[in-house]
Design a protein around this motif. Structure first.
Motif, short mmCIF file in Angstrom:
data_model
loop_
_atom_site.label_atom_id
_atom_site.label_comp_id
_atom_site.label_asym_id
_atom_site.label_seq_id
_atom_site.Cartn_x
_atom_site.Cartn_y
_atom_site.Cartn_z
N LEU A 104 0.85 -1.19 0.00
CA LEU A 104 0.00 0.00 0.00
C LEU A 104 0.89 1.24 0.00
N ILE B 213 -0.07 4.78 1.06
CA ILE B 213 -1.12 5.67 1.56
C ILE B 213 -0.91 7.11 1.09
N LYS C 220 -2.76 8.15 -2.06
CA LYS C 220 -4.15 7.68 -2.13
C LYS C 220 -5.05 8.63 -2.92
N PHE D 214 -6.14 3.28 -0.61
CA PHE D 214 -4.89 2.81 -0.02
C PHE D 214 -3.70 3.14 -0.93
N PRO E 105 -21.95 4.10 6.51
CA PRO E 105 -21.30 5.41 6.42
C PRO E 105 -21.79 6.23 5.21
N SER F 47 -18.08 8.37 8.73
CA SER F 47 -17.44 8.38 7.41
C SER F 47 -16.33 9.43 7.37
N GLU G 36 -13.85 9.90 5.48
CA GLU G 36 -13.43 10.45 4.20
C GLU G 36 -14.29 11.61 3.74
N THR H 299 0.73 5.69 9.06
CA THR H 299 0.11 5.18 7.85
C THR H 299 -1.27 4.63 8.14
N ASP I 93 -3.56 7.63 8.65
CA ASP I 93 -3.83 8.32 7.38
C ASP I 93 -4.73 7.48 6.48
N GLY I 94 -4.45 6.19 6.42
CA GLY I 94 -5.17 5.33 5.49
C GLY I 94 -6.55 4.96 5.97
N PHE J 239 -8.29 8.66 7.58
CA PHE J 239 -8.07 9.90 6.83
C PHE J 239 -7.43 10.98 7.71
N ARG K 134 -10.58 -1.26 7.70
CA ARG K 134 -9.57 -0.62 6.86
C ARG K 134 -8.20 -0.70 7.52
N GLU L 62 -6.58 -4.07 7.05
CA GLU L 62 -5.98 -4.31 5.72
C GLU L 62 -4.59 -3.69 5.63
N ILE L 63 -4.48 -2.48 6.20
CA ILE L 63 -3.19 -1.79 6.15
C ILE L 63 -2.17 -2.55 7.02
N ALA M 137 -0.90 -5.68 5.44
CA ALA M 137 0.11 -5.39 4.41
C ALA M 137 1.46 -5.08 5.07
N ARG N 294 3.10 -8.24 6.34
CA ARG N 294 3.62 -9.04 5.23
C ARG N 294 5.08 -8.68 4.95
N ASP N 295 5.43 -7.41 5.20
CA ASP N 295 6.81 -6.97 4.96
C ASP N 295 7.82 -7.70 5.84
N ILE O 290 -7.10 -12.16 6.81
CA ILE O 290 -8.14 -11.28 7.33
C ILE O 290 -9.47 -12.02 7.40
N PRO P 264 -13.23 -11.04 8.37
CA PRO P 264 -14.21 -10.07 8.85
C PRO P 264 -15.30 -10.77 9.67
#
Lengths: 280, 493
Positions: free
Chosen positions: A44, A46, A49, A64, B220, B240, B242, B292, B295-296, B299, B357, B360-361, B364, B367-368, B375, B377
């Motif tokens: 991702l 961000i 985005k 993302f 939302p 919401s 965003e 991150t 932010d992701g 927002f 959300r 998900e971030i 990821a 994973r690094d 995941i 839900p």
């Protein structure tokens, strides 16, 4: 019955041509995504985005910071895979059932067809929700749900077509020389209805793509981080004011794919259906 | 046009001749995300219950004010004995419950005894643990004796779980809440809305609104649409993130970003390998970049935290640097723990945006360093059953919105499965002393211990994202307790 379809008439059929081209492009795109996508969708970014379409990201980025073109390319795999396997399940179980019902008639026919009605009357989405409640969400369960929904469709088409064939002279002739029900079905009935089944398969394939998008939109399809068109639409809906491209492109992908498959189905029907062919 | 609008319009027409045309509106429609399971705050942990009834329908001896301070409520005043063990409450007189019965010291004794009874279904029995006896001295005086001095006693009595109920109606409060507050329940259309109306016989300063409707809007996108269309005039906790920028730019709306008591954490099952290894937990913490995630997923709304303590608290320590994002260090810790290649695990995510959300971030980011977190839900009911109750999980993300809840890490039955004798000892000490420098010091030590032990990854403090009509006044900016206190809310024109 002959099945001669010349290359010339294939090209002359515009629906077939456009539909086949679109389907081919989507197929190539899905295939290509295994080897290459413009960007990786598992990392991702961000900071980048909700970027609108640009030279570096042709279709923009999502919430993302993932490249939407890459997402659509990989998402097509889920759509095609789910649609293909569910058509295979529907055809693999439905066609033999329909043929059996037509060959036997009577009580077997009646029971099979009422059972069919039962499945048919059951909304696919509802059965998907049930399967999800039992086994948890995921692409495999979406396949099972859509596949089950496909069974009665194929069974009906197969039975209807087969019944019409069973009263034809060449079947009577085959009976007269002592061929059994199974033999006749495989040697005479099935080859003569292949066109109808192929057309139905194409239509069910496009419906499968729509159903997969619907299921993953409500969260019952492929799970993140695996991209899928339906979930891309879902994630876009609260951001429509901010980044309309997030909804537009996956939506277009679904529309174009379904349109392509429907045109292909129409074209195939025109080309393969003998009745229509003679009517020209 | 929906039915509500038609209804409002009709009411407006009907009122026209009698009201002056400049009279301010006296009704309000608020949006809430979750529907409460019932309306009895003494019998459920759901924040959604308090978001309707706290300070509106039910009141306690004390209450929490908009700034998080303890204020008198049904108790007019109180005195504390020198040894800190006896509290004597002087109650307000002429207070009546909504059903007309009189409120007196007997109701206080009944409510507190009921809540701390063995068979009590109170979700926060710990609040009453310090109480030894409750005596009604006379109708307007209550004496509470504690087993040992408790610094939190007055604060605890301000929780929604400690409200005063009447013996006549205590058993039916789930559907027909009967309290002493400035509003009473008018109607609850399950799945759609809860309407409360002004209590004309209220003992204190009366509510400014005649009627308030809580409309339940879980989606939302629908929340945004309802606000823009004017169907809902206030969303105290707008879901919401965003679309907040859009409302900030719109002069018709006021956007108020405040603080809450919601520490958002990624809980790990501390008894289940590999999470029983502190190095694995630290590795995971260092692999996650909080900025991150904020932010992701949010927002940008949310304050990073490095331990389980709200940043607006005077005893807060910023420990985010202790577990700063450092992929190389995370990888090194993971190798030391015996997982150089990482491992496979699961991450169960409840419905809120921050979890889905954010998850998900985080997946990821994990994973690094080689950790594959699948995941899963889950809906709230499943989450409560699988994760919270049966502790059948590896990792999960949730926001703990109760105030003053550092002690959950000292609880044996809590879903973290974290069992630390030093931490339990610290909490015991904290609970025995009153506010002061000594307590602040202990709070800081406890924060440091959690930041080092990392029983959960501390992500960020949930913001209170309030969006409402610019003409509304009196809604809370911050969320020091789970509440939508409407007593002072009014329209300005």
């Amino acid at each position: 019955m002959k099945r001669a379809t010349s290359t010339k008439s294939l090209i002359a059929n515009r629906s077939f041509l456009i539909g086949a081209t679109i389907t081919l492009i989507i197929g190539v795109m899905a295939g290509l995504s295994f080897a290459w996508t413009p960007y990786s969708v598992s990392t991702l970014d961000i900071v980048a985005k909700l970027k609108p379409p640009s030279i570096s990201h042709w279709l923009g980025t999502d919430h993302f910071g993932r490249d939407i073109l890459s997402m659509i390319m990989i998402g097509s795999r889920a759509s095609i895979f789910v649609a293909f396997v569910s058509v295979a399940i529907g055809a693999g179980i439905g066609i033999p059932l329909g043929l059996w019902a037509a060959a036997r008639g009577g009580l077997v026919d009646e029971m099979l067809m009422r059972f069919n009605d039962l499945i048919f009357a059951f909304p696919a989405l509802l059965s998907a929700v049930m399967i999800t409640a039992i086994f948890g969400p995921g692409a495999i369960n979406a396949i099972i749900a859509i596949g089950i929904f496909n069974i009665p469709v194929f069974a009906r088409v197969a039975r209807g077509a087969a019944l019409a064939l069973w009263v034809r002279e060449f079947v009577l002739a085959a009976r007269a020389i002592g061929k059994g029900e199974g033999r006749i079905t495989i040697d005479h009935i099935l080859p003569n209805m292949a066109n109808i089944l192929i057309i139905q398969g194409t239509i069910q394939f496009s419906l499968g793509i729509l159903a997969e998008a619907g299921l993953s939109y409500v969260g019952l399809g492929a799970q993140p981080p695996m991209p899928s068109w339906g979930r891309m639409l879902f994630e876009a809906q609260t951001m429509i004011g901010l980044a309309p491209h997030m909804a537009l492109f996956p939506g277009l992908a679904i529309v174009v794919t379904v349109l392509g498959l429907n045109l292909l189905g129409d074209g195939l029907r025109d080309l393969l259906d003998p009745k229509l062919r003679y009517m020209r | 046009m929906n039915i509500w609008k038609v209804f409002l319009f009709g009411t407006a027409i009907a009122l026209l001749p009698s009201a002056t045309s400049f009279a301010a509106k006296t009704d309000l429609v608020l949006g809430i995300v979750l529907e409460p399971p019932h309306l009895d705050p003494t019998a459920g942990a759901a924040a959604a219950i308090d978001e309707i009834v706290y300070a509106n329908i039910f009141e306690g001896l004390t209450r929490i004010g908009p700034k998080g301070d303890v204020l008198p409520a049904l108790a007019e005043s109180w005195t504390k004995s020198d040894d800190g063990k006896v509290y004597t409450f002087k109650l307000h007189k002429d207070v009546k419950f909504h059903d007309g019965t009189t409120f007196d010291a007997g109701d206080v004794k009944f409510s507190l005894d009921r809540a701390r009874n063995e068979k009590s279904t109170n979700a926060q029995k710990g609040l009453f643990a310090a109480i030894d006896t409750v005596e009604s001295v006379d109708p307007l005086t209550v004496k509470v004796t504690l087993r040992q001095p408790s610094g939190d006693f007055l604060y605890n009595m301000a929780w929604g779980d400690a409200v005063i109920v009447a013996p006549e109606s205590a058993d039916t409060n789930k559907d027909k809440p009967v309290g002493t507050g400035p509003f009473k329940l008018e109607n609850w259309a399950k799945g759609s809305q809860i309407v409360i109306a002004k209590n004309p016989d209220y003992w204190g300063s009366p509510a400014q609104l005649n009627k308030a409707t809580f409309r339940i809007i879980p989606d939302p996108a629908a929340a945004t649409a309802a606000l823009l269309a004017g169907d809902v005039q206030a969303f105290p906790v707008f879901p919401s993130y965003e679309t907040i920028a859009q409302f900030q730019a719109d002069p018709r709306f006021k956007v108020v970003i405040g603080t809450t008591e919601g520490e958002t954490v990624m809980g790990m099952n501390n008894k289940k390998p590999p999470f029983d290894n502190v190095k694995v937990r630290q590795a995971i913490a260092h692999a996650i970049d909080r900025k991150t995630v904020i932010d992701g997923a949010m927002f940008g709304f949310g304050t990073p935290i490095g331990s389980f303590f709200p940043p607006h608290h005077p005893a807060y320590l910023d420990l985010t640097a202790e577990t700063a994002y450092d992929s190389a260090l995370a990888k090194k810790l993971l190798t030391e723990a015996g997982y150089p290649e990482g491992f496979k695990t699961t991450l169960k995510l409840p419905p809120p945006t921050y979890a889905r959300r954010g998850g998900e971030i985080i997946a990821a980011q994990l994973r690094d360093i080689g950790i594959e977190a699948e995941i899963i839900p889950v809906e709230w009911a499943q989450w409560l059953d699988q994760v919270f109750k049966n502790k059948n999980y590896d990792m999960t993300i949730v926001s703990h919105t109760e105030p003053n809840d550092l002690n959950i890490f000292a609880r044996d039955d809590y879903y973290f499965n974290y069992d630390s004798p030093p931490f339990k000892a610290m909490i015991k000490e904290i609970e025995a002393i009153s506010d002061g420098p000594e307590r602040t010091e202990l709070y800081r030590q406890a924060q440091k211990l959690l930041a080092a032990d990392e029983p959960a990854v501390f992500l960020f403090q949930l913001p209170k994202t309030g969006v409402w009509d610019a003409k509304i006044e009196g809604l809370w900016e911050n969320g020091p307790i789970q509440a939508n206190d409407l007593t002072a809310v009014k329209w300005t024109d």
